[in-house]
Design an enzyme around this catalytic site. Structure first.
Site, PDB file in Angstrom:
ATOM      1  N   GLU A   1     -38.965  -2.912 -47.898  1.00 54.65           N
ATOM      2  CA  GLU A   1     -37.784  -2.058 -47.762  1.00 54.65           C
ATOM      3  C   GLU A   1     -38.205  -0.643 -47.384  1.00 54.65           C
ATOM      4  O   GLU A   1     -39.150  -0.084 -47.937  1.00 54.65           O
ATOM      5  CB  GLU A   1     -37.034  -2.034 -49.087  1.00 54.65           C
ATOM      6  CG  GLU A   1     -35.822  -1.139 -49.115  1.00 54.65           C
ATOM      7  CD  GLU A   1     -35.211  -1.043 -50.496  1.00 54.65           C
ATOM      8  OE1 GLU A   1     -34.111  -0.454 -50.618  1.00 54.65           O
ATOM      9  OE2 GLU A   1     -35.812  -1.558 -51.471  1.00 54.65           O
TER      10      GLU A   1
ATOM     11  N   ASP B   1     -52.132   2.722 -60.845  1.00 53.81           N
ATOM     12  CA  ASP B   1     -52.694   3.661 -59.861  1.00 53.81           C
ATOM     13  C   ASP B   1     -51.677   4.774 -59.636  1.00 53.81           C
ATOM     14  O   ASP B   1     -51.333   5.116 -58.511  1.00 53.81           O
ATOM     15  CB  ASP B   1     -52.996   2.922 -58.557  1.00 53.81           C
ATOM     16  CG  ASP B   1     -53.803   3.760 -57.562  1.00 53.81           C
ATOM     17  OD1 ASP B   1     -54.355   4.794 -57.975  1.00 53.81           O
ATOM     18  OD2 ASP B   1     -53.859   3.387 -56.373  1.00 53.81           O
TER      19      ASP B   1
ATOM     20  N   LEU C   1     -37.643   2.872 -47.891  1.00 51.99           N
ATOM     21  CA  LEU C   1     -36.986   3.732 -48.872  1.00 51.99           C
ATOM     22  C   LEU C   1     -36.641   5.105 -48.306  1.00 51.99           C
ATOM     23  O   LEU C   1     -35.887   5.856 -48.922  1.00 51.99           O
ATOM     24  CB  LEU C   1     -37.884   3.913 -50.099  1.00 51.99           C
ATOM     25  CG  LEU C   1     -38.253   2.638 -50.860  1.00 51.99           C
ATOM     26  CD1 LEU C   1     -39.243   2.975 -51.971  1.00 51.99           C
ATOM     27  CD2 LEU C   1     -37.019   1.971 -51.436  1.00 51.99           C
TER      28      LEU C   1
END
Length: 277
Positions: free
Chosen positions: A78, A181, A80
């Site tokens: 997707e 992370d 964003l």
């Protein structure tokens, strides 16, 4: 690659980008998406990314991008977008991260190995957090750095001493669902100003403070963020004293990936917790 034989070409409107990395593309259904390609790494890298995104999504915390399609060396994700943070960006990120960390497990690690950046990450499950962090985080990175000549014998020995002393410094916390992370760049601001987590290949169950510590490694969201986090999840008042310990894993990883520029930071943590060589 022959486009006629490339399954990506069935989803993308136009030519499939050649290079590795992130490419904004248009899908045949009219949507835009991000194509993440890594032909230069094993397929397990993007497999870990997809698993991590799904795992974080299941927590119902901070938004993560939808996965439109998976391929051996590519993901369609997707788009964003990118925007300016809304006034409540930090509060939403902090509260969402707290909800994620409230998802706990009976073990540290994960059923599948992952990747932290471009480094393989051993997620072998363990019921002892100190043993897990020593055996599957600090020691492999230190051994890699030693073999590469980035740290010397004395540095390597100090990492071993630190691993033996971890229970002195880190309480016996339960394993929480981590991004793994979580530097500031992986807390993304979407086009509508909403926070989202990206690059989830290092997701696993570990100490919640480790995620918070990495948020302070290359920048710091500030005390208000952590106060808002503490409204929804337990946060010890002295957690920042332990942050360098958690971040040593990432500093060693950066030393291995990017070179000697991180050696001073690694040695600073070792001096602080186990003294001079």
């Amino acid at each position: 690659m022959d486009a006629a034989r490339d399954p990506l070409s069935e989803s993308i409107d136009g030519a499939v980008p050649e290079g590795d990395g992130l490419h904004r593309v248009r899908l045949r259904d009219g949507r835009t998406a991000f194509l993440k390609q890594r032909r230069d790494r094993p397929a397990t890298l993007l497999q870990a990314e997809a698993r991590g995104l799904r795992l974080l999504r299941s927590a119902g915390g901070v938004r993560v991008p939808d996965i439109y399609a998976e391929y051996p060396h590519a993901l369609l994700l997707e788009d964003l977008g990118e925007g300016m943070p809304t006034e409540d960006f930090q509060a939403r990120a902090a509260h969402g991260l707290a909800r994620q960390h409230l998802v706990v497990s009976s073990h540290f690690g994960l059923e599948h190995d992952g990747w932290c950046g471009d480094s393989p990450q051993d997620n072998t499950v363990d019921t002892d957090g100190h043993h897990f962090f020593a055996t599957h985080r600090l020691q492999p990175q230190a051994l890699r750095a030693h073999r590469s000549g980035y740290i010397d014998d004395a540095d390597h020995a100090r990492v071993q001493r630190l691993c033996e002393r971890l229970p002195e410094f880190i309480p016996r916390y339960s394993p929480s669902l981590l991004h793994g992370d979580l530097w500031s760049g992986n807390l993304h601001c979407c086009s509508n100003g909403e926070p989202a987590l990206i690059d989830a290949g290092a997701a696993h169950y570990g100490w919640a403070e480790a995620d918070l510590a990495m948020l302070t490694l290359f920048g710091d969201p500030g005390p208000r963020f952590f106060a808002q986090y503490a409204e929804h999840a337990a946060l010890a008042s002295d957690w920042r004293e332990r942050a360098p310990l958690y971040n040593l894993y990432h500093l060693l990883n950066h030393l291995n990936l990017f070179g000697r520029g991180y050696l001073g930071a690694v040695r600073s943590v070792l001096r602080r917790f186990v003294g001079a060589a």
